[in-house]
Each structure stands twice: as C-alpha cells, then as structure tokens.
Write a protein that holds these residues in place. Structure first.
Motif, PDB file in Angstrom:
ATOM      1  N   LEU A 207      77.912 103.306  56.337  1.00 34.89           N
ATOM      2  CA  LEU A 207      77.563 102.399  57.440  1.00 34.89           C
ATOM      3  C   LEU A 207      78.661 102.434  58.507  1.00 34.89           C
ATOM      4  O   LEU A 207      78.369 102.472  59.710  1.00 34.89           O
ATOM      5  N   GLY A 208      79.925 102.442  58.056  1.00 32.13           N
ATOM      6  CA  GLY A 208      81.048 102.498  58.992  1.00 32.13           C
ATOM      7  C   GLY A 208      81.052 103.773  59.818  1.00 32.13           C
ATOM      8  O   GLY A 208      81.307 103.745  61.030  1.00 32.13           O
ATOM      9  N   LEU A 209      80.731 104.904  59.182  1.00 35.98           N
ATOM     10  CA  LEU A 209      80.662 106.179  59.919  1.00 35.98           C
ATOM     11  C   LEU A 209      79.514 106.149  60.934  1.00 35.98           C
ATOM     12  O   LEU A 209      79.681 106.569  62.081  1.00 35.98           O
ATOM     13  N   ALA A 210      78.355 105.647  60.509  1.00 38.50           N
ATOM     14  CA  ALA A 210      77.216 105.551  61.433  1.00 38.50           C
ATOM     15  C   ALA A 210      77.581 104.675  62.627  1.00 38.50           C
ATOM     16  O   ALA A 210      77.277 105.018  63.779  1.00 38.50           O
ATOM     17  N   PHE A 211      78.249 103.572  62.355  1.00 34.27           N
ATOM     18  CA  PHE A 211      78.656 102.632  63.405  1.00 34.27           C
ATOM     19  C   PHE A 211      79.578 103.319  64.420  1.00 34.27           C
ATOM     20  O   PHE A 211      79.402 103.189  65.632  1.00 34.27           O
ATOM     21  N   GLN A 212      80.560 104.091  63.916  1.00 37.43           N
ATOM     22  CA  GLN A 212      81.503 104.764  64.800  1.00 37.43           C
ATOM     23  C   GLN A 212      80.824 105.855  65.619  1.00 37.43           C
ATOM     24  O   GLN A 212      81.095 106.010  66.815  1.00 37.43           O
ATOM     25  N   ILE A 213      79.945 106.630  64.984  1.00 38.28           N
ATOM     26  CA  ILE A 213      79.236 107.700  65.709  1.00 38.28           C
ATOM     27  C   ILE A 213      78.392 107.091  66.832  1.00 38.28           C
ATOM     28  O   ILE A 213      78.373 107.601  67.958  1.00 38.28           O
ATOM     29  N   VAL A 214      77.713 105.977  66.534  1.00 34.20           N
ATOM     30  CA  VAL A 214      76.908 105.297  67.561  1.00 34.20           C
ATOM     31  C   VAL A 214      77.806 104.819  68.703  1.00 34.20           C
ATOM     32  O   VAL A 214      77.467 104.991  69.886  1.00 34.20           O
ATOM     33  N   ASP A 215      78.939 104.239  68.379  1.00 39.17           N
ATOM     34  CA  ASP A 215      79.897 103.815  69.415  1.00 39.17           C
ATOM     35  C   ASP A 215      80.290 104.993  70.306  1.00 39.17           C
ATOM     36  O   ASP A 215      80.404 104.857  71.524  1.00 39.17           O
ATOM     37  N   ASP A 216      80.502 106.140  69.668  1.00 41.93           N
ATOM     38  CA  ASP A 216      80.942 107.329  70.412  1.00 41.93           C
ATOM     39  C   ASP A 216      79.824 107.888  71.299  1.00 41.93           C
ATOM     40  O   ASP A 216      80.099 108.445  72.363  1.00 41.93           O
ATOM     41  N   ILE A 217      78.578 107.723  70.871  1.00 43.56           N
ATOM     42  CA  ILE A 217      77.447 108.121  71.720  1.00 43.56           C
ATOM     43  C   ILE A 217      77.350 107.169  72.911  1.00 43.56           C
ATOM     44  O   ILE A 217      77.171 107.591  74.056  1.00 43.56           O
ATOM     45  N   LEU A 218      77.485 105.865  72.632  1.00 45.46           N
ATOM     46  CA  LEU A 218      77.376 104.854  73.692  1.00 45.46           C
ATOM     47  C   LEU A 218      78.455 105.017  74.756  1.00 45.46           C
ATOM     48  O   LEU A 218      78.265 104.616  75.899  1.00 45.46           O
ATOM     49  N   ASP A 219      79.563 105.639  74.375  1.00 48.15           N
ATOM     50  CA  ASP A 219      80.634 105.883  75.354  1.00 48.15           C
ATOM     51  C   ASP A 219      80.127 106.767  76.498  1.00 48.15           C
ATOM     52  O   ASP A 219      80.652 106.714  77.606  1.00 48.15           O
ATOM     53  N   PHE A 220      79.077 107.559  76.206  1.00 48.86           N
ATOM     54  CA  PHE A 220      78.479 108.422  77.236  1.00 48.86           C
ATOM     55  C   PHE A 220      77.195 107.848  77.821  1.00 48.86           C
ATOM     56  O   PHE A 220      76.871 108.094  78.976  1.00 48.86           O
ATOM     57  N   THR A 221      76.445 107.089  77.009  1.00 50.15           N
ATOM     58  CA  THR A 221      75.125 106.637  77.463  1.00 50.15           C
ATOM     59  C   THR A 221      75.106 105.185  77.917  1.00 50.15           C
ATOM     60  O   THR A 221      74.156 104.753  78.569  1.00 50.15           O
ATOM     61  N   GLY A 222      76.143 104.412  77.562  1.00 57.63           N
ATOM     62  CA  GLY A 222      76.171 102.997  77.931  1.00 57.63           C
ATOM     63  C   GLY A 222      76.845 102.786  79.277  1.00 57.63           C
ATOM     64  O   GLY A 222      77.516 103.674  79.800  1.00 57.63           O
ATOM     65  N   SER A 223      76.673 101.593  79.825  1.00 59.39           N
ATOM     66  CA  SER A 223      77.335 101.239  81.091  1.00 59.39           C
ATOM     67  C   SER A 223      78.628 100.486  80.797  1.00 59.39           C
ATOM     68  O   SER A 223      78.824  99.977  79.689  1.00 59.39           O
ATOM     69  N   THR A 224      79.506 100.396  81.785  1.00 62.73           N
ATOM     70  CA  THR A 224      80.758  99.646  81.632  1.00 62.73           C
ATOM     71  C   THR A 224      80.458  98.199  81.241  1.00 62.73           C
ATOM     72  O   THR A 224      81.153  97.608  80.416  1.00 62.73           O
ATOM     73  N   GLU A 225      79.366  97.631  81.816  1.00 64.01           N
ATOM     74  CA  GLU A 225      79.016  96.230  81.542  1.00 64.01           C
ATOM     75  C   GLU A 225      78.626  96.033  80.079  1.00 64.01           C
ATOM     76  O   GLU A 225      79.083  95.102  79.428  1.00 64.01           O
ATOM     77  N   THR A 226      77.797  96.938  79.540  1.00 62.62           N
ATOM     78  CA  THR A 226      77.350  96.767  78.154  1.00 62.62           C
ATOM     79  C   THR A 226      78.444  97.146  77.162  1.00 62.62           C
ATOM     80  O   THR A 226      78.530  96.573  76.079  1.00 62.62           O
ATOM     81  N   LEU A 227      79.301  98.095  77.534  1.00 61.48           N
ATOM     82  CA  LEU A 227      80.370  98.529  76.630  1.00 61.48           C
ATOM     83  C   LEU A 227      81.527  97.545  76.597  1.00 61.48           C
ATOM     84  O   LEU A 227      82.248  97.451  75.606  1.00 61.48           O
ATOM     85  N   GLY A 228      81.727  96.815  77.692  1.00 61.26           N
ATOM     86  CA  GLY A 228      82.886  95.921  77.783  1.00 61.26           C
ATOM     87  C   GLY A 228      84.173  96.673  78.033  1.00 61.26           C
ATOM     88  O   GLY A 228      85.268  96.148  77.893  1.00 61.26           O
ATOM     89  N   LYS A 229      84.054  97.975  78.381  1.00 62.73           N
ATOM     90  CA  LYS A 229      85.204  98.822  78.727  1.00 62.73           C
ATOM     91  C   LYS A 229      84.648  99.953  79.602  1.00 62.73           C
ATOM     92  O   LYS A 229      83.431 100.177  79.633  1.00 62.73           O
ATOM     93  N   PRO A 230      85.494 100.686  80.321  1.00 63.29           N
ATOM     94  CA  PRO A 230      84.979 101.762  81.173  1.00 63.29           C
ATOM     95  C   PRO A 230      84.229 102.828  80.362  1.00 63.29           C
ATOM     96  O   PRO A 230      84.664 103.215  79.275  1.00 63.29           O
ATOM     97  N   ALA A 231      83.080 103.287  80.876  1.00 62.79           N
ATOM     98  CA  ALA A 231      82.317 104.348  80.206  1.00 62.79           C
ATOM     99  C   ALA A 231      83.115 105.652  80.212  1.00 62.79           C
ATOM    100  O   ALA A 231      83.932 105.888  81.095  1.00 62.79           O
TER     101      ALA A 231
END
Length: 323
Positions: A207-231
């Motif tokens: 679960l922890g690995l899946a969570f991290q991989i998803v975070d790493d995908i969101l770093d490219f597909t998410g916005s600064t607003e949804t990420l809470g940090k710069p994309a």
C-alpha cells in the motif's frame, strides 16, 4: 471516489482523540518548538498512517476494544511521519506543505531541524514506553529507513542510470517502511500469529509503494493547488521517479536535458512534455495498481469486518486519487 473521511469512519472517533493527544504529547516546555509542533498538527493532513494503524488494530481485535498501546502506536506513527516531513522540507527547500507554509519558512532552518529532531526523540521515548521489544525494533528500523531513503535520494539526484528497482527501494525507505512496520506492530500488539503479522507487513509495504507511485504521478498530472506544492518539483530538483524513468526508456533525449540539470531555458518544460507524451504515466499507473492489488491479497486473509473493508477500500482510494 470515496473520500478519506468516509473511508476512515470506523475509526473516526479514534482519529479525533489522536489529534487532540498529539499536541499534548509534544509538550509545551519550549515555546518555539511547541509553536512549530502545534502548526504541524494543526495542518489538516489526511492522517492516513495512524488511520491504517487504528483500522488494523480494530481488524485484529474483533469484538474487543483496542488497547491504549494501540492508540499510542498510532500517535507515534504520526509523530515519526511528521518529523520526517519537517526534515524533508528543509532538504528540499519546500515553501509549502499541504498548501500551508512549512516550518522552516515560518521560523527558520535551525528551528525546523530541531523541531524534527524533537519529534523523533519524543516518538522514540513513547515507543520505548510501550514495553514491547519487537515493536520497538520495528519502529526504530523505520527511523533508520527514513534517513537511508533521504540519503539515497540526495546521492542519486539527476542520475539517469537509476533503475525502477532502485526507485522502488528508495520509495520503500521513504514511504512504505513506516506503513509496513507500523501495520505489523499493530498486529503484534493484538497478539496475531507470526504468519499473519507478515501479511500485515506486506499489506503496508505494498500500500505504501502504491501511495508513493501515485504521488509521483500526481507530481506531473496535478496542479500546484491540488498538490499543495509546485507541480513537477521532484523533477526540477533531480529526484527521478517512475514516470521519468519509464520515459528515459522510450525517449533517450530526455537524458540530455536531465544530465545538464535543465540549465537551458525551456529544458524543464520540454522534459515535462516528453513525459506526458510517452506511455510513462500509464505504465506508472499499472505499477501502482499492481502493488495495490498485492496489498488487498494480504489483508483479505483476515476476518470480515468494517475495519477490514476500509483497509481493502483504501487501496482503491489510493489509486482513485489519479482520476
């Protein structure tokens, strides 16, 4: 998409008690450190890690009330996680965390490092007072792993030769170790068998690995607003994650951009475009889904109850953050 609030409803009261206790546990002996800690615990994260500990505690203690040691383990888990975030933010020079100012940007680097150290020390103290040597060993290993993960990340910046396996190892140290070992520790406090304790470990690991991989995908597909940090902040700092590593296999030119550390104007934007135009995001999603599926297989061995159902649904929730 199920919200985390709804997902954690079997332990909603437990989580509220945890939030109240965390500020008291930190103590108020030093006003500045207390102010830093109070800011950290007031920032409304999802409390995913302690929620997992509490859900596992309830799953492995059917028809019984969970013990004060289970509750304290959940608190220790959140303290360790928060301490690691404070140190990560200093190393990464991040100004925002979950959309709120980081400790070092509110105070300074010295206070942030001390606040992180303080939380690690406090968590170690409360851990020792659980009087369970196996649990102490598991959570002490987590603190070592967090440091190992941060060192690996620092040494491998802009390293285009890094493999997916090396990336997963670093992700284990930085994210999955805490979930895996605290999941196993919760089971041990409930007195589960050695075999079931390993299943809990594997649940948390995957679960922890899946969570991290998803975070790493969101770093490219998410916005600064949804990420809470710069994309794309990971790529910019040279932290190469699954989407970048998969793109390197398909588009060798990306190597040139990374190895010159995006020194020329437009390099970073071009790199992001190459990643988005490749199959890397989809391949990374498949990798996350693979680990989420493995997590479900390990938790499905436990008796059916609302808490176990929430732990299974949590794997879907992790993946649903992508859509």
């Amino acid at each position: 998409m199920t919200s985390s609030t709804l997902l954690f409803s079997p332990v909603e009261t437990d989580l509220q008690l945890l939030t109240d206790n965390l500020k008291q546990l930190v103590g108020a002996r030093h006003p500045i450190l207390y102010a830093a800690a109070e800011h950290l615990f007031s920032v409304h994260g999802k409390r995913v890690r302690p929620a997992i500990v509490l859900l596992i505690s309830r799953t492995t203690m059917p028809n019984q009330e969970i013990t004060p040691k289970h509750r304290r383990l959940a608190e220790i888990t959140e303290m360790i996680h928060t301490a690691s975030l404070v140190h990560d933010d200093v190393v990464d020079e991040s100004e925002l965390r979950r959309g709120s100012p980081t400790v070092h940007s509110l105070f300074n680097n010295r206070i942030a490092v001390l606040a992180g150290d303080f939380l690690f020390a406090q968590s170690s103290w409360y851990l020792a007072n659980l009087d369970n040597l196996e649990v102490v060993k598991l959570l002490s290993k987590v603190i070592m792993d967090l440091a190992e993960g941060e060192i690996q990340q620092g040494l491998n910046r802009f390293d285009t030769g890094m493999s997916i396996n090396a990336y997963l190892e670093k992700s284990y140290y930085k994210t999955a170790s805490l979930v895996a070992n605290s999941s196993k520790a919760a089971g041990l406090l409930s007195g589960v068998s050695a075999e079931l304790a390993e299943d809990l470990y594997s649940y948390g690991q995957n679960l922890g690995l899946a969570f991290q991989i998803v975070d790493d995908i969101l770093d490219f597909t998410g916005s600064t607003e949804t990420l809470g940090k710069p994309a794309a902040s990971d790529l910019k700092s040279g932290n190469l994650t699954a989407p970048t590593l998969y793109t390197l296999e398909e588009t060798p030119y990306l190597e040139t951009l990374i190895e010159r550390e995006f020194a020329q104007e437009g390099d970073l934007e071009q790199a992001i475009t190459l990643i988005k135009e490749s199959s890397a995001i989809e391949r990374s999603r498949e990798l996350a889904a693979y680990h989420a599926k493995l997590a479900v297989e390990h938790i499905s061995k436990f008796p059916d109850c609302d808490s176990r159902k929430a732990l299974i649904e949590l794997s879907d929730y992790v993946l649903s953050r992508l859509y």
